[in-house]
Design a protein around this motif. Structure first.
Motif, PDB file in Angstrom:
ATOM      1  N   SER A  35      76.117  25.599  44.834  1.00 52.39           N
ATOM      2  CA  SER A  35      75.188  25.634  43.703  1.00 52.39           C
ATOM      3  C   SER A  35      75.073  24.303  42.977  1.00 52.39           C
ATOM      4  CB  SER A  35      75.588  26.739  42.727  1.00 52.39           C
ATOM      5  OG  SER A  35      76.891  26.511  42.223  1.00 52.39           O
ATOM      6  N   ILE A  36      76.061  23.428  43.101  1.00 50.41           N
ATOM      7  CA  ILE A  36      75.989  22.130  42.425  1.00 50.41           C
ATOM      8  C   ILE A  36      75.043  21.161  43.146  1.00 50.41           C
ATOM      9  CG2 ILE A  36      78.297  22.328  41.440  1.00 50.41           C
ATOM     10  CD1 ILE A  36      79.278  20.390  43.614  1.00 50.41           C
ATOM     11  N   ASP A  37      74.574  21.559  44.337  1.00 51.48           N
ATOM     12  CA  ASP A  37      73.766  20.653  45.160  1.00 51.48           C
ATOM     13  C   ASP A  37      72.260  20.875  45.020  1.00 51.48           C
ATOM     14  OD1 ASP A  37      73.681  18.489  46.907  1.00 51.48           O
ATOM     15  OD2 ASP A  37      73.618  19.766  48.676  1.00 51.48           O
ATOM     16  N   GLY A  38      71.830  21.795  44.182  1.00 49.52           N
ATOM     17  CA  GLY A  38      70.397  22.016  44.011  1.00 49.52           C
ATOM     18  C   GLY A  38      70.079  23.485  43.851  1.00 49.52           C
ATOM     19  N   PRO A  39      68.798  23.789  43.704  1.00 50.00           N
ATOM     20  CA  PRO A  39      68.392  25.176  43.466  1.00 50.00           C
ATOM     21  C   PRO A  39      68.622  26.068  44.688  1.00 50.00           C
ATOM     22  CG  PRO A  39      66.463  23.769  43.681  1.00 50.00           C
ATOM     23  CD  PRO A  39      67.666  22.871  43.690  1.00 50.00           C
ATOM     24  N   PHE A  40      68.742  27.362  44.423  1.00 51.71           N
ATOM     25  CA  PHE A  40      68.951  28.366  45.463  1.00 51.71           C
ATOM     26  C   PHE A  40      67.771  28.367  46.424  1.00 51.71           C
ATOM     27  CE2 PHE A  40      68.332  32.867  46.821  1.00 51.71           C
ATOM     28  CZ  PHE A  40      69.463  32.986  47.612  1.00 51.71           C
ATOM     29  N   ASN A  41      68.077  28.398  47.730  1.00 53.62           N
ATOM     30  CA  ASN A  41      67.065  28.488  48.768  1.00 53.62           C
ATOM     31  C   ASN A  41      67.572  29.509  49.782  1.00 53.62           C
ATOM     32  OD1 ASN A  41      65.595  28.122  51.179  1.00 53.62           O
ATOM     33  ND2 ASN A  41      65.096  26.018  50.628  1.00 53.62           N
ATOM     34  N   GLU A  42      67.110  30.755  49.649  1.00 48.68           N
ATOM     35  CA  GLU A  42      67.604  31.830  50.510  1.00 48.68           C
ATOM     36  C   GLU A  42      67.395  31.517  51.982  1.00 48.68           C
ATOM     37  OE1 GLU A  42      67.133  36.621  51.322  1.00 48.68           O
ATOM     38  OE2 GLU A  42      66.110  35.723  49.607  1.00 48.68           O
ATOM     39  N   HIS A  43      66.260  30.972  52.326  1.00 51.56           N
ATOM     40  CA  HIS A  43      65.978  30.654  53.723  1.00 51.56           C
ATOM     41  C   HIS A  43      67.008  29.676  54.284  1.00 51.56           C
ATOM     42  CE1 HIS A  43      63.001  28.683  56.788  1.00 51.56           C
ATOM     43  NE2 HIS A  43      63.932  29.379  57.388  1.00 51.56           N
ATOM     44  N   LEU A  44      67.279  28.613  53.543  1.00 48.29           N
ATOM     45  CA  LEU A  44      68.239  27.615  54.004  1.00 48.29           C
ATOM     46  C   LEU A  44      69.649  28.207  54.126  1.00 48.29           C
ATOM     47  CD1 LEU A  44      68.882  24.715  54.793  1.00 48.29           C
ATOM     48  CD2 LEU A  44      69.165  24.204  52.354  1.00 48.29           C
ATOM     49  N   ILE A  45      70.062  28.977  53.133  1.00 45.75           N
ATOM     50  CA  ILE A  45      71.401  29.589  53.170  1.00 45.75           C
ATOM     51  C   ILE A  45      71.526  30.532  54.369  1.00 45.75           C
ATOM     52  CG2 ILE A  45      73.030  31.102  51.955  1.00 45.75           C
ATOM     53  CD1 ILE A  45      72.817  28.432  50.579  1.00 45.75           C
ATOM     54  N   ARG A  46      70.524  31.358  54.598  1.00 47.01           N
ATOM     55  CA  ARG A  46      70.577  32.283  55.745  1.00 47.01           C
ATOM     56  C   ARG A  46      70.565  31.523  57.072  1.00 47.01           C
ATOM     57  NH1 ARG A  46      69.945  37.852  54.734  1.00 47.01           N
ATOM     58  NH2 ARG A  46      69.336  38.301  52.591  1.00 47.01           N
ATOM     59  N   ASP A  47      69.809  30.428  57.151  1.00 44.45           N
ATOM     60  CA  ASP A  47      69.795  29.621  58.376  1.00 44.45           C
ATOM     61  C   ASP A  47      71.166  29.013  58.653  1.00 44.45           C
ATOM     62  OD1 ASP A  47      67.148  30.197  58.839  1.00 44.45           O
ATOM     63  OD2 ASP A  47      66.395  28.188  58.390  1.00 44.45           O
ATOM     64  N   VAL A  48      71.816  28.504  57.618  1.00 45.22           N
ATOM     65  CA  VAL A  48      73.166  27.951  57.787  1.00 45.22           C
ATOM     66  C   VAL A  48      74.116  29.061  58.240  1.00 45.22           C
ATOM     67  CG1 VAL A  48      75.148  26.984  56.539  1.00 45.22           C
ATOM     68  CG2 VAL A  48      72.869  26.018  56.215  1.00 45.22           C
ATOM     69  N   GLY A  49      74.003  30.226  57.621  1.00 43.28           N
ATOM     70  CA  GLY A  49      74.833  31.362  58.033  1.00 43.28           C
ATOM     71  C   GLY A  49      74.607  31.731  59.485  1.00 43.28           C
ATOM     72  N   ALA A  50      73.340  31.767  59.897  1.00 42.52           N
ATOM     73  CA  ALA A  50      73.016  32.105  61.281  1.00 42.52           C
ATOM     74  C   ALA A  50      73.590  31.072  62.248  1.00 42.52           C
ATOM     75  CB  ALA A  50      71.499  32.213  61.453  1.00 42.52           C
ATOM     76  N   MET A  51      73.550  29.794  61.862  1.00 42.12           N
ATOM     77  CA  MET A  51      74.104  28.740  62.713  1.00 42.12           C
ATOM     78  C   MET A  51      75.616  28.924  62.876  1.00 42.12           C
ATOM     79  SD  MET A  51      75.825  25.518  62.708  1.00 42.12           S
ATOM     80  CE  MET A  51      75.934  25.363  60.966  1.00 42.12           C
ATOM     81  N   TYR A  52      76.311  29.241  61.788  1.00 41.64           N
ATOM     82  CA  TYR A  52      77.751  29.483  61.880  1.00 41.64           C
ATOM     83  C   TYR A  52      78.048  30.719  62.734  1.00 41.64           C
ATOM     84  CZ  TYR A  52      79.836  25.981  58.762  1.00 41.64           C
ATOM     85  OH  TYR A  52      80.309  24.824  58.219  1.00 41.64           O
ATOM     86  N   VAL A  53      77.265  31.775  62.579  1.00 41.86           N
ATOM     87  CA  VAL A  53      77.460  32.967  63.402  1.00 41.86           C
ATOM     88  C   VAL A  53      77.240  32.627  64.877  1.00 41.86           C
ATOM     89  CG1 VAL A  53      76.542  35.262  63.957  1.00 41.86           C
ATOM     90  CG2 VAL A  53      76.973  34.634  61.577  1.00 41.86           C
ATOM     91  N   ALA A  54      76.222  31.814  65.169  1.00 42.80           N
ATOM     92  CA  ALA A  54      75.958  31.418  66.555  1.00 42.80           C
ATOM     93  C   ALA A  54      77.115  30.589  67.125  1.00 42.80           C
ATOM     94  CB  ALA A  54      74.650  30.635  66.634  1.00 42.80           C
ATOM     95  N   LEU A  55      77.604  29.604  66.358  1.00 43.47           N
ATOM     96  CA  LEU A  55      78.745  28.808  66.833  1.00 43.47           C
ATOM     97  C   LEU A  55      79.985  29.688  67.020  1.00 43.47           C
ATOM     98  CD1 LEU A  55      78.516  25.448  64.838  1.00 43.47           C
ATOM     99  CD2 LEU A  55      78.499  25.715  67.319  1.00 43.47           C
ATOM    100  N   GLY A  56      80.189  30.615  66.112  1.00 44.01           N
ATOM    101  CA  GLY A  56      81.328  31.533  66.240  1.00 44.01           C
ATOM    102  C   GLY A  56      81.205  32.413  67.474  1.00 44.01           C
ATOM    103  N   THR A  57      80.001  32.887  67.736  1.00 45.82           N
ATOM    104  CA  THR A  57      79.765  33.717  68.921  1.00 45.82           C
ATOM    105  C   THR A  57      80.045  32.923  70.193  1.00 45.82           C
ATOM    106  OG1 THR A  57      78.109  35.010  67.727  1.00 45.82           O
ATOM    107  CG2 THR A  57      78.025  35.099  70.138  1.00 45.82           C
ATOM    108  N   LEU A  58      79.578  31.688  70.245  1.00 44.67           N
ATOM    109  CA  LEU A  58      79.854  30.837  71.407  1.00 44.67           C
ATOM    110  C   LEU A  58      81.348  30.567  71.556  1.00 44.67           C
ATOM    111  CD1 LEU A  58      76.937  28.257  71.150  1.00 44.67           C
ATOM    112  CD2 LEU A  58      77.257  30.019  72.906  1.00 44.67           C
TER     113      LEU A  58
END
Length: 145
Positions: A35-58
């Motif tokens: 939150s100290i890095d700028g306003p909330f962006n749900e799309h960006l947060i979900r994309d980062v989450g999806a990337m971590y889930v993908a790396l974890g799955t691999l």
């Protein structure tokens, strides 16, 4: 691989399932790094989450594949991501001193885990004999039972 997969699950599932909570509270434990890095962006947060889930799955798939090349490729992916992520935060320090140190320490550990995954395992012929092979393990005394 286990620590890397757990890291991916912790960040990825949280960011994907509860992006607002992730934004306001990550990494937890009294720290707030997003939150100290700028306003909330749900799309960006979900994309980062999806990337971590993908790396974890691999990471998990590479573990079960039981092939050294799969582990090294996953390690390469984590290492590239880790270098870029660490580099950004090293060049853009935010928060107090404790937050900056904790951020770089956690990202350094994540990067180190990626590097460790790229190290090829020792071949069977290079491993010291064990009780299962009928030879005593290095440093063992007495008969093998």
């Amino acid at each position: 691989m286990g620590a890397t997969a757990l890291l991916a699950a912790y960040v990825g599932v949280w960011a994907t399932v509860a992006p607002r909570g992730f934004y306001e509270s990550f990494p937890g434990f009294g720290f707030t790094w997003i939150s100290i890095d700028g306003p909330f962006n749900e799309h960006l947060i979900r994309d980062v989450g999806a990337m971590y889930v993908a790396l974890g799955t691999l990471t998990v798939a590479a573990f079960f594949a039981r092939m050294a090349a799969a582990g090294r490729l996953v390690g390469l992916g984590w290492t590239v991501f880790g270098c870029l992520h660490f580099g950004y935060h090293a060049l853009h320090p935010e928060g107090g001193t404790t937050d900056r140190i904790a951020t770089l320490l956690s990202l350094g550990i994540s990067l180190a885990l990626g590097i460790l995954l790229m190290i090829p395992p020792r071949r069977e012929s290079e491993r010291p004999p064990t009780a299962e092979s009928g030879f005593p393990a290095r440093g063992a005394t007495g008969p093998v039972r």
